[in-house]
Design a protein around this motif. Structure first.
Motif, PDB file in Angstrom:
ATOM      1  N   HIS A 146       0.912  -1.314   0.012  1.00  0.00           N
ATOM      2  CA  HIS A 146      -0.003  -0.056   0.179  1.00  0.00           C
ATOM      3  C   HIS A 146       0.784   1.228  -0.079  1.00  0.00           C
ATOM      4  O   HIS A 146       0.405   2.145  -0.689  1.00  0.00           O
ATOM      5  CB  HIS A 146      -0.882   0.040   1.342  1.00  0.00           C
ATOM      6  N   ALA A 147       2.061   1.151   0.778  1.00  0.00           N
ATOM      7  CA  ALA A 147       2.883   2.233   0.832  1.00  0.00           C
ATOM      8  C   ALA A 147       3.836   2.639  -0.281  1.00  0.00           C
ATOM      9  O   ALA A 147       4.645   3.318  -0.261  1.00  0.00           O
ATOM     10  CB  ALA A 147       3.779   2.326   2.092  1.00  0.00           C
ATOM     11  N   LYS A 148       3.669   1.566  -1.439  1.00  0.00           N
ATOM     12  CA  LYS A 148       4.551   1.416  -2.287  1.00  0.00           C
ATOM     13  C   LYS A 148       6.256   1.438  -1.994  1.00  0.00           C
ATOM     14  O   LYS A 148       6.861   2.336  -2.853  1.00  0.00           O
ATOM     15  CB  LYS A 148       4.174   2.618  -3.481  1.00  0.00           C
ATOM     16  N   ARG A 149       6.423   0.801  -1.067  1.00  0.00           N
ATOM     17  CA  ARG A 149       8.028   0.798  -0.603  1.00  0.00           C
ATOM     18  C   ARG A 149       8.793  -0.079  -1.630  1.00  0.00           C
ATOM     19  O   ARG A 149       8.089  -0.896  -2.012  1.00  0.00           O
ATOM     20  CB  ARG A 149       7.954   0.265   0.774  1.00  0.00           C
ATOM     21  N   ASP A 150      10.050   0.181  -1.866  1.00  0.00           N
ATOM     22  CA  ASP A 150      10.657  -0.664  -2.709  1.00  0.00           C
ATOM     23  C   ASP A 150      11.357  -2.114  -2.288  1.00  0.00           C
ATOM     24  O   ASP A 150      10.871  -2.944  -3.169  1.00  0.00           O
ATOM     25  CB  ASP A 150      12.013   0.263  -2.839  1.00  0.00           C
ATOM     26  N   VAL A 151      12.012  -2.185  -0.887  1.00  0.00           N
ATOM     27  CA  VAL A 151      12.362  -3.422  -0.425  1.00  0.00           C
ATOM     28  C   VAL A 151      11.760  -3.898   1.000  1.00  0.00           C
ATOM     29  O   VAL A 151      11.849  -2.984   1.788  1.00  0.00           O
ATOM     30  CB  VAL A 151      14.064  -3.088  -0.173  1.00  0.00           C
ATOM     31  N   PHE A 152      11.257  -5.054   0.811  1.00  0.00           N
ATOM     32  CA  PHE A 152      10.934  -5.336   2.263  1.00  0.00           C
ATOM     33  C   PHE A 152      12.082  -6.005   2.956  1.00  0.00           C
ATOM     34  O   PHE A 152      12.451  -7.364   2.270  1.00  0.00           O
ATOM     35  CB  PHE A 152       9.509  -6.302   1.904  1.00  0.00           C
ATOM     36  N   VAL A 153      12.351  -5.667   4.139  1.00  0.00           N
ATOM     37  CA  VAL A 153      13.490  -6.276   4.616  1.00  0.00           C
ATOM     38  C   VAL A 153      13.118  -7.187   5.590  1.00  0.00           C
ATOM     39  O   VAL A 153      12.364  -6.667   6.901  1.00  0.00           O
ATOM     40  CB  VAL A 153      14.495  -5.273   5.221  1.00  0.00           C
ATOM     41  N   THR A 154      13.375  -8.509   5.795  1.00  0.00           N
ATOM     42  CA  THR A 154      12.715  -9.272   6.878  1.00  0.00           C
ATOM     43  C   THR A 154      13.750 -10.635   7.090  1.00  0.00           C
ATOM     44  O   THR A 154      14.592 -10.922   6.154  1.00  0.00           O
ATOM     45  CB  THR A 154      11.443  -9.828   6.906  1.00  0.00           C
ATOM     46  N   SER A 155      13.818 -11.117   8.289  1.00  0.00           N
ATOM     47  CA  SER A 155      14.640 -12.184   8.611  1.00  0.00           C
ATOM     48  C   SER A 155      13.610 -13.537   8.603  1.00  0.00           C
ATOM     49  O   SER A 155      13.981 -14.724   8.765  1.00  0.00           O
ATOM     50  CB  SER A 155      15.437 -12.224   9.703  1.00  0.00           C
ATOM     51  N   ASN A 156      12.420 -13.286   8.102  1.00  0.00           N
ATOM     52  CA  ASN A 156      11.360 -14.240   8.177  1.00  0.00           C
ATOM     53  C   ASN A 156      11.426 -14.862   6.820  1.00  0.00           C
ATOM     54  O   ASN A 156      10.509 -14.651   5.896  1.00  0.00           O
ATOM     55  CB  ASN A 156      10.043 -13.631   8.437  1.00  0.00           C
ATOM     56  N   THR A 157      12.588 -15.958   6.671  1.00  0.00           N
ATOM     57  CA  THR A 157      12.533 -16.458   5.538  1.00  0.00           C
ATOM     58  C   THR A 157      11.571 -17.602   4.846  1.00  0.00           C
ATOM     59  O   THR A 157      11.234 -17.825   3.815  1.00  0.00           O
ATOM     60  CB  THR A 157      14.051 -17.352   5.319  1.00  0.00           C
ATOM     61  N   LYS A 158      11.028 -18.041   6.068  1.00  0.00           N
ATOM     62  CA  LYS A 158       9.827 -18.898   6.062  1.00  0.00           C
ATOM     63  C   LYS A 158       8.671 -18.574   5.347  1.00  0.00           C
ATOM     64  O   LYS A 158       7.880 -19.102   4.478  1.00  0.00           O
ATOM     65  CB  LYS A 158       9.423 -19.635   7.582  1.00  0.00           C
ATOM     66  N   ASP A 159       8.205 -17.044   5.613  1.00  0.00           N
ATOM     67  CA  ASP A 159       6.806 -16.753   5.128  1.00  0.00           C
ATOM     68  C   ASP A 159       7.347 -15.485   4.151  1.00  0.00           C
ATOM     69  O   ASP A 159       6.166 -15.434   3.257  1.00  0.00           O
ATOM     70  CB  ASP A 159       6.246 -15.944   6.229  1.00  0.00           C
ATOM     71  N   PHE A 160       8.250 -15.134   4.080  1.00  0.00           N
ATOM     72  CA  PHE A 160       8.399 -14.215   2.761  1.00  0.00           C
ATOM     73  C   PHE A 160       9.305 -14.453   1.856  1.00  0.00           C
ATOM     74  O   PHE A 160       8.835 -14.665   0.587  1.00  0.00           O
ATOM     75  CB  PHE A 160       9.153 -12.848   3.427  1.00  0.00           C
ATOM     76  N   GLN A 161      10.778 -14.957   1.827  1.00  0.00           N
ATOM     77  CA  GLN A 161      11.521 -15.155   0.961  1.00  0.00           C
ATOM     78  C   GLN A 161      11.249 -16.337   0.228  1.00  0.00           C
ATOM     79  O   GLN A 161      11.337 -16.688  -1.032  1.00  0.00           O
ATOM     80  CB  GLN A 161      12.922 -15.234   1.510  1.00  0.00           C
ATOM     81  N   LYS A 162      10.700 -17.606   1.029  1.00  0.00           N
ATOM     82  CA  LYS A 162      10.004 -18.685   0.539  1.00  0.00           C
ATOM     83  C   LYS A 162       9.151 -18.449  -0.796  1.00  0.00           C
ATOM     84  O   LYS A 162       8.981 -19.114  -1.665  1.00  0.00           O
ATOM     85  CB  LYS A 162       9.448 -19.671   1.375  1.00  0.00           C
ATOM     86  N   TYR A 163       8.379 -17.050  -0.655  1.00  0.00           N
ATOM     87  CA  TYR A 163       7.324 -16.973  -1.701  1.00  0.00           C
ATOM     88  C   TYR A 163       7.570 -15.685  -2.396  1.00  0.00           C
ATOM     89  O   TYR A 163       6.843 -15.154  -2.863  1.00  0.00           O
ATOM     90  CB  TYR A 163       5.776 -16.763  -0.910  1.00  0.00           C
TER      91      TYR A 163
END
Length: 185
Positions: A146-163
């Motif tokens: 919604h905020a049109k951000r560029d990069v989502f940074v997270t260490s949650n590889t299970k729920d984000f990077q995996k998909y």
């Protein structure tokens, strides 16, 4: 925030990103949805004041905040926005949920013991900690899109990077761990 609070393995990378923000090399922001994350006790943090105390204790109170949608019982209204298109919100939230947690029922009432009503106390209970964790991930993704951000940074590889590929199709083109992000700027 949790990475820094618990001095997890990527804490130095998170701090590196914050330092780069302060040097005005990149912009780093906190998600207001982070305030809804489960605490170690599996209980809901309770109120925005507690969230901002955590932010201040970590020395992150100079970072901008990406607001989240206003949802009764789950958001802090001074740090949320009213959704202007409820159908679009529901569509995107459902699509994100289907990707990130297809085996977790989207309705919180489905996670409560039979006969228990969905109240503010129930929303904040340990019984809904797993649901709340998924909800926080989904709302974080929604808020980022919604905020049109560029990069989502997270260490949650299970729920984000995996998909990554599926989430990119919904508006999250770059998802990185703190270490990946720190190496890329």
């Amino acid at each position: 925030m949790i990475e820094l609070e618990e001095q997890r393995p990527q804490a130095a990378s998170v701090q590196s990103l914050v330092d780069a923000h302060r040097r005005q090399e990149i912009e780093v922001a906190l998600l207001a949805a982070s305030a809804s994350e489960n605490t170690k006790s599996k209980l809901f943090p309770g109120n925005a004041k507690l969230f901002f105390e955590r932010v201040k204790a970590l020395g992150l109170d100079d970072l901008p905040l990406v607001p989240m949608p206003a949802i009764v019982g789950l958001s802090y209204f001074g740090n949320a926005f009213w959704v202007s298109d409820a159908e679009e919100f529901d569509r995107l939230k459902s699509a994100l949920w289907a990707i990130m947690a297809p085996n977790v029922a989207i309705k919180p009432i489905d996670h409560l013991p039979e006969g228990q009503k969905l109240t503010d106390d129930a929303i904040q209970s340990e019984a809904l900690s797993k649901w709340r964790n998924v909800w926080c991930d989904v709302i974080s993704a929604y808020s980022h899109i919604h905020a049109k951000r560029d990069v989502f940074v997270t260490s949650n590889t299970k729920d984000f990077q995996k998909y990554r590929d599926q989430l990119a199709a919904l508006g999250m083109p770059l998802i990185m761990t703190p270490t990946e992000a720190a190496k890329s700027y």
